[in-house]
Design a protein around this motif. Sequence first.
Motif, short mmCIF file in Angstrom:
data_model
loop_
_atom_site.label_atom_id
_atom_site.label_comp_id
_atom_site.label_asym_id
_atom_site.label_seq_id
_atom_site.Cartn_x
_atom_site.Cartn_y
_atom_site.Cartn_z
N VAL A 126 -11.10 -33.97 44.98
CA VAL A 126 -12.26 -33.85 45.87
C VAL A 126 -13.51 -34.21 45.08
O VAL A 126 -13.74 -33.69 43.99
CB VAL A 126 -12.38 -32.43 46.47
CG1 VAL A 126 -13.71 -32.25 47.19
CG2 VAL A 126 -11.22 -32.14 47.41
N ASP A 127 -14.30 -35.14 45.64
CA ASP A 127 -15.58 -35.49 45.05
C ASP A 127 -16.64 -34.58 45.66
O ASP A 127 -17.03 -34.74 46.81
CB ASP A 127 -15.88 -36.97 45.35
CG ASP A 127 -17.20 -37.43 44.72
OD1 ASP A 127 -17.98 -36.57 44.28
OD2 ASP A 127 -17.43 -38.66 44.69
N GLY A 128 -17.09 -33.62 44.87
CA GLY A 128 -18.04 -32.62 45.37
C GLY A 128 -19.49 -32.94 45.02
O GLY A 128 -20.36 -32.08 45.13
N ALA A 129 -19.76 -34.20 44.63
CA ALA A 129 -21.11 -34.53 44.16
C ALA A 129 -22.18 -34.30 45.23
O ALA A 129 -23.30 -33.90 44.91
CB ALA A 129 -21.16 -35.97 43.66
N GLN A 130 -21.82 -34.54 46.49
CA GLN A 130 -22.81 -34.34 47.56
C GLN A 130 -22.88 -32.89 48.00
O GLN A 130 -23.94 -32.41 48.41
CB GLN A 130 -22.48 -35.22 48.77
CG GLN A 130 -22.82 -36.69 48.59
CD GLN A 130 -24.32 -36.93 48.57
OE1 GLN A 130 -25.06 -36.36 49.36
NE2 GLN A 130 -24.76 -37.76 47.67
N SER A 131 -21.76 -32.20 47.96
CA SER A 131 -21.74 -30.85 48.56
C SER A 131 -22.17 -29.75 47.60
O SER A 131 -22.65 -28.70 48.03
CB SER A 131 -20.34 -30.54 49.11
OG SER A 131 -19.41 -30.45 48.05
N THR A 183 -17.94 -33.09 40.08
CA THR A 183 -19.32 -33.07 40.57
C THR A 183 -20.24 -33.57 39.46
O THR A 183 -19.81 -33.80 38.34
CB THR A 183 -19.73 -31.68 41.08
OG1 THR A 183 -20.98 -31.82 41.75
CG2 THR A 183 -19.89 -30.67 39.97
N SER A 184 -21.50 -33.76 39.82
CA SER A 184 -22.45 -34.38 38.93
C SER A 184 -23.67 -33.45 38.76
O SER A 184 -24.20 -32.93 39.74
CB SER A 184 -22.87 -35.71 39.54
OG SER A 184 -23.79 -36.34 38.70
N ALA A 185 -24.09 -33.26 37.50
CA ALA A 185 -25.16 -32.29 37.22
C ALA A 185 -26.49 -32.64 37.89
O ALA A 185 -27.20 -31.75 38.36
CB ALA A 185 -25.36 -32.15 35.71
N HIS A 186 -26.79 -33.95 37.94
CA HIS A 186 -28.14 -34.29 38.44
C HIS A 186 -28.27 -34.09 39.95
O HIS A 186 -29.38 -34.14 40.48
CB HIS A 186 -28.55 -35.71 38.01
CG HIS A 186 -27.86 -36.82 38.74
ND1 HIS A 186 -28.43 -37.47 39.79
CD2 HIS A 186 -26.64 -37.39 38.55
CE1 HIS A 186 -27.60 -38.41 40.22
NE2 HIS A 186 -26.50 -38.37 39.49
N LYS A 187 -27.17 -33.84 40.64
CA LYS A 187 -27.24 -33.48 42.07
C LYS A 187 -27.44 -31.97 42.24
O LYS A 187 -27.52 -31.48 43.35
CB LYS A 187 -25.97 -33.92 42.79
CG LYS A 187 -25.58 -35.39 42.62
CD LYS A 187 -26.35 -36.32 43.54
CE LYS A 187 -26.04 -37.79 43.28
NZ LYS A 187 -24.72 -38.23 43.71
N MET A 188 -27.44 -31.26 41.11
CA MET A 188 -27.54 -29.80 41.16
C MET A 188 -28.72 -29.32 40.32
O MET A 188 -28.64 -28.29 39.66
CB MET A 188 -26.24 -29.17 40.63
CG MET A 188 -25.02 -29.58 41.41
SD MET A 188 -23.50 -28.93 40.66
CE MET A 188 -23.66 -27.17 41.06
C1 LIG Z 1 -23.98 -39.29 43.21
C2 LIG Z 1 -22.56 -39.38 43.60
C3 LIG Z 1 -21.62 -39.90 42.71
C4 LIG Z 1 -22.02 -40.47 41.37
O1 LIG Z 1 -22.43 -39.52 40.47
P1 LIG Z 1 -23.35 -39.99 39.25
O2 LIG Z 1 -23.35 -38.82 38.33
O3 LIG Z 1 -24.69 -40.31 39.80
O4 LIG Z 1 -22.69 -41.19 38.66
C5 LIG Z 1 -20.30 -39.94 43.10
N1 LIG Z 1 -19.92 -39.50 44.31
C6 LIG Z 1 -20.79 -39.01 45.19
C7 LIG Z 1 -20.29 -38.52 46.51
C8 LIG Z 1 -22.14 -38.92 44.88
O5 LIG Z 1 -23.00 -38.42 45.76
#
Ligand SMILES: *Cc1c(COP(=O)(O)O)cnc(C)c1O
Length: 230
Positions: free
Chosen positions: A23-28, A46-51
Amino acid sequence: MGTINPIAEIIEMAHKKGAAVLVDGAQSCSHIKPDLQALDVDFYVTSAHKMCGPTGVGMLFGKEEWLNKLPPYQGGGEMIAEVTFAKTTYAGLPHKFEAGTPNIAGGIAFGAAIDYLNSIGFNEIDAHEHELLKYATEQLTTIEGLKIYGTGVDKTSVISFNIEGIHPYDIGTIVDKLGIAVRTGHHCAQPIMDYYKIPGTVRASFAFYNTKEEVDTLVKAVKKAKKMLT
Ligand SMILES: *Cc1c(COP(=O)(O)O)cnc(C)c1O
């Protein structure tokens, strides 16, 4: 579109067919606190800069059985247990996947960002963001010709929209000049843009730090953009 997908059901269905699920949780992740044990998911990223954290650092969760099965993707310091001319044995988890000197400062800052979000509380974040989502949806839908993409009942605080006959970039530029940052374009989701036969959308995202006044400014700016462009 902000749709909250029923991932627990999807994971269960995939597992029944013997598939592993990532599961790609980067948005959630800045909106919803996932319960990885309850979801029984195999991998979660997940990605730190989205949090509210720094760029260049993120997180991969994997079930131990899977991580033990996977080979290292990179070689370097600290990921080796033993080396002879005959063979190499890798270090245990997580070191096997953390070759070389890691982004230590980024990791510490990511931890601080998570602590910060937890200190605000995800229930509070959810309540505030949903209030903004409801208010903004009501306000924006009063604009004639404005169409919202993503109207599921279960959605997070983003509104993707277009105004009939106007390119999303044009709205984005005017809204930006009036002090509101929105994202425009295909949002890394070209197939859904093709499905709707649109070049992209304007997307406003609400976080816990946004206010109703900012929603008012957004709505006013969109109205102004519409007037200027039609
Ligand atoms: C932002 C994002 C990524 C990429 O993450 P980065 O750390 O910016 O490379 C991947 N998947 C989703 C759903 C995202 O929103």
